[in-house]
Design a protein around this motif. Structure first.
Motif, PDB file in Angstrom:
ATOM      1  N   ASP A 153      26.549  13.307  67.690  1.00 48.80           N
ATOM      2  CA  ASP A 153      26.943  13.324  66.244  1.00 48.80           C
ATOM      3  C   ASP A 153      25.804  13.374  65.467  1.00 48.80           C
ATOM      4  OD1 ASP A 153      29.425  13.551  67.103  1.00 48.80           O
ATOM      5  OD2 ASP A 153      30.263  11.588  66.556  1.00 48.80           O
ATOM      6  N   SER A 183      25.382   6.195  52.437  1.00 51.77           N
ATOM      7  CA  SER A 183      26.658   7.121  53.052  1.00 51.77           C
ATOM      8  C   SER A 183      26.523   6.950  54.591  1.00 51.77           C
ATOM      9  CB  SER A 183      26.432   8.563  52.378  1.00 51.77           C
ATOM     10  OG  SER A 183      25.030   8.986  52.817  1.00 51.77           O
ATOM     11  N   ALA A 186      28.547   4.146  56.015  1.00 52.94           N
ATOM     12  CA  ALA A 186      29.788   4.328  55.901  1.00 52.94           C
ATOM     13  C   ALA A 186      30.148   5.366  56.916  1.00 52.94           C
ATOM     14  CB  ALA A 186      30.204   4.852  54.466  1.00 52.94           C
ATOM     15  N   TRP A 187      29.452   6.385  57.251  1.00 53.87           N
ATOM     16  CA  TRP A 187      29.811   7.158  58.197  1.00 53.87           C
ATOM     17  C   TRP A 187      29.768   6.640  59.636  1.00 53.87           C
ATOM     18  CZ3 TRP A 187      26.751   8.431  62.569  1.00 53.87           C
ATOM     19  CH2 TRP A 187      27.121   9.644  63.389  1.00 53.87           C
ATOM     20  N   ALA A 189      30.260   3.487  60.511  1.00 50.47           N
ATOM     21  CA  ALA A 189      31.308   2.626  60.461  1.00 50.47           C
ATOM     22  C   ALA A 189      32.559   3.216  60.757  1.00 50.47           C
ATOM     23  CB  ALA A 189      31.500   1.819  59.229  1.00 50.47           C
ATOM     24  N   ASP A 190      32.697   4.340  60.168  1.00 50.84           N
ATOM     25  CA  ASP A 190      33.727   5.280  60.469  1.00 50.84           C
ATOM     26  C   ASP A 190      33.951   5.976  62.069  1.00 50.84           C
ATOM     27  OD1 ASP A 190      36.352   6.488  59.670  1.00 50.84           O
ATOM     28  OD2 ASP A 190      35.011   8.531  59.643  1.00 50.84           O
ATOM     29  N   ALA A 191      32.512   6.366  62.281  1.00 51.14           N
ATOM     30  CA  ALA A 191      32.552   6.777  63.583  1.00 51.14           C
ATOM     31  C   ALA A 191      32.771   5.988  64.685  1.00 51.14           C
ATOM     32  CB  ALA A 191      31.086   7.658  63.951  1.00 51.14           C
ATOM     33  N   THR A 192      32.370   4.725  64.617  1.00 51.78           N
ATOM     34  CA  THR A 192      32.548   3.798  65.829  1.00 51.78           C
ATOM     35  C   THR A 192      33.323   2.517  65.486  1.00 51.78           C
ATOM     36  OG1 THR A 192      30.691   2.323  64.799  1.00 51.78           O
ATOM     37  CG2 THR A 192      29.749   4.212  65.779  1.00 51.78           C
ATOM     38  N   ALA A 193      34.393   2.833  64.594  1.00 47.97           N
ATOM     39  CA  ALA A 193      35.570   1.693  64.525  1.00 47.97           C
ATOM     40  C   ALA A 193      34.830   0.553  63.843  1.00 47.97           C
ATOM     41  CB  ALA A 193      36.454   1.817  65.374  1.00 47.97           C
ATOM     42  N   GLY A 194      33.793   0.420  63.314  1.00 47.62           N
ATOM     43  CA  GLY A 194      32.956  -0.537  62.806  1.00 47.62           C
ATOM     44  C   GLY A 194      32.179  -1.622  63.722  1.00 47.62           C
TER      45      GLY A 194
END
Length: 208
Positions: A153, A183, A186-187, A189-194
């Motif tokens: 990614d 940014s 945030a990406w 955290a979203d991509a790895t479920a935090g």
């Protein structure tokens, strides 16, 4: 720190001739003043039979180190115009040596200034320049299960993966412009479920 600077794309040489005098301009990137001095010494050794080996260098993203030498040409007719050309082109971390083989025709002060400055300008045009932009080193730490997808990614979104280290978890070193840190956090955290962490390091420069 400066946000960005320009430097020469690669080391190389370009030759011009003015009134039968040969002017060989060797240009190279130089990360430190010592590197610049070593390059000058190497060219002087290679062209020990030349009439003059004049040089100039600029080190530091803010051009904090600027030095030049006329190497026996009339004062201010060689090294200074070479340095001025580097500065006019906003070049940093760069060294230039112009080797002159005298062709029997005197050029006069104005002719020398044009010849030495012009030799540097033509060499920069021929070899090309690159812009390096300031960024922050950052380390993403993620579990082995997600590491492959995160790397893919990152590359898909144009992030340069500078280093990957495998231990209990996987550490992926990248470079981030300061403006992108929030940014990207945030990406991630979203991509790895935090589950991933982001640690910011020092600053460096990289190609734009």
């Amino acid at each position: 720190m400066q946000d960005e600077y320009r430097t020469v794309a690669r080391a190389g040489m370009h030759e011009t001739e003015v009134n039968r005098s040969r002017f060989l301009c060797a240009v190279a990137p130089a990360a430190t003043e010592r590197e610049a001095q070593d390059f000058v010494a190497a060219i002087r050794k290679e062209h020990a039979d030349a009439t003059h080996n004049c040089w100039a260098y600029v080190v530091g993203a803010d051009a904090s180190v600027q030095k030049a030498s006329d190497d026996g040409e009339p004062g201010g007719t060689a090294g200074v115009p070479m340095l001025q050309m580097l500065l006019r082109r906003e070049m940093r971390y760069v060294v230039a040596v112009v080797t002159r083989y005298y062709g029997g025709v005197k050029l006069g002060a104005g002719g020398l200034i044009r010849a030495y400055g012009g030799a540097v300008g033509e060499a920069l045009d021929t070899l090309g320049t690159v812009t390096r932009r300031r960024f922050r080193l950052a380390t993403v730490t993620v579990d082995h299960q997600r590491a492959g997808k995160v790397q893919n990614d990152l590359r898909a979104t144009g992030r340069e993966v500078r280093d990957v280290r495998y231990g209990e978890a996987v550490s992926i070193e990248i470079g981030l412009p300061d403006a992108d840190v929030d940014s990207f956090r945030a990406w991630l955290a979203d991509a790895t479920a935090g589950t991933a962490s982001l640690e910011l390091g020092g600053e460096a420069y990289g190609d734009v």
